[in-house]
Motif scaffolding. Structure first.
Motif, PDB file in Angstrom:
ATOM      1  N   LYS A  13       3.124  -4.623   2.308  1.00  0.00           N
ATOM      2  CA  LYS A  13       3.513  -5.973   1.518  1.00  0.00           C
ATOM      3  C   LYS A  13       3.762  -6.878   2.685  1.00  0.00           C
ATOM      4  N   LYS A  22       0.494  -1.716  -4.447  1.00  0.00           N
ATOM      5  CA  LYS A  22       1.300  -2.572  -5.487  1.00  0.00           C
ATOM      6  C   LYS A  22       1.556  -1.587  -6.636  1.00  0.00           C
ATOM      7  N   VAL A  72      -3.188  -3.534  -0.133  1.00  0.00           N
ATOM      8  CA  VAL A  72      -1.799  -3.794  -0.568  1.00  0.00           C
ATOM      9  C   VAL A  72      -1.791  -3.836  -2.076  1.00  0.00           C
ATOM     10  N   THR A  73      -3.061  -4.111  -2.749  1.00  0.00           N
ATOM     11  CA  THR A  73      -3.290  -4.283  -4.232  1.00  0.00           C
ATOM     12  C   THR A  73      -3.183  -2.478  -4.801  1.00  0.00           C
ATOM     13  N   VAL A 110       5.078   1.259   1.595  1.00  0.00           N
ATOM     14  CA  VAL A 110       4.686   0.118   0.823  1.00  0.00           C
ATOM     15  C   VAL A 110       5.342  -1.207   1.151  1.00  0.00           C
ATOM     16  N   ASP A 111       6.362  -1.279   1.585  1.00  0.00           N
ATOM     17  CA  ASP A 111       6.910  -2.443   2.245  1.00  0.00           C
ATOM     18  C   ASP A 111       6.382  -2.994   3.562  1.00  0.00           C
TER      19      ASP A 111
END
Length: 78
Positions: free
Chosen positions: A40, A23, A19-20, A36-37
């Motif tokens: 997250k 982002k 996730v890093t 990406v969502d």
């Protein structure tokens, strides 16, 4: 495995957290934004497994692609 990400402003980030890394990406494609969502959401709800859910979603998309190309609607019944 750690990844080194270098942006256009000269900042460098080393991380093995999915996730890093997600982002930090400048995502333009709508499907990529959904991935990406997903990462997250997984991180906020569970705190782990972000790379795994993105890989699963990508595999689902890969398997669905031939049906989409053939014009099969997602609500079609056999």
């Amino acid at each position: 495995m750690d990844k080194l990400i270098h942006d256009d402003k000269g900042n460098a980030t080393i991380s093995n957290d999915g996730v890093t890394i997600m982002k930090l990406l400048d995502v333009v494609h709508p499907v990529a934004k959904i991935l990406v969502d997903i990462a997250k959401s997984q991180d906020s709800e569970v705190g782990d497994g972000t790379t795994r859910v993105v890989l699963f979603a990508g595999e689902f998309l890969k398997e669905a692609k031939p049906f989409i190309e053939d014009g099969v609607h997602s609500k079609s019944y056999m």
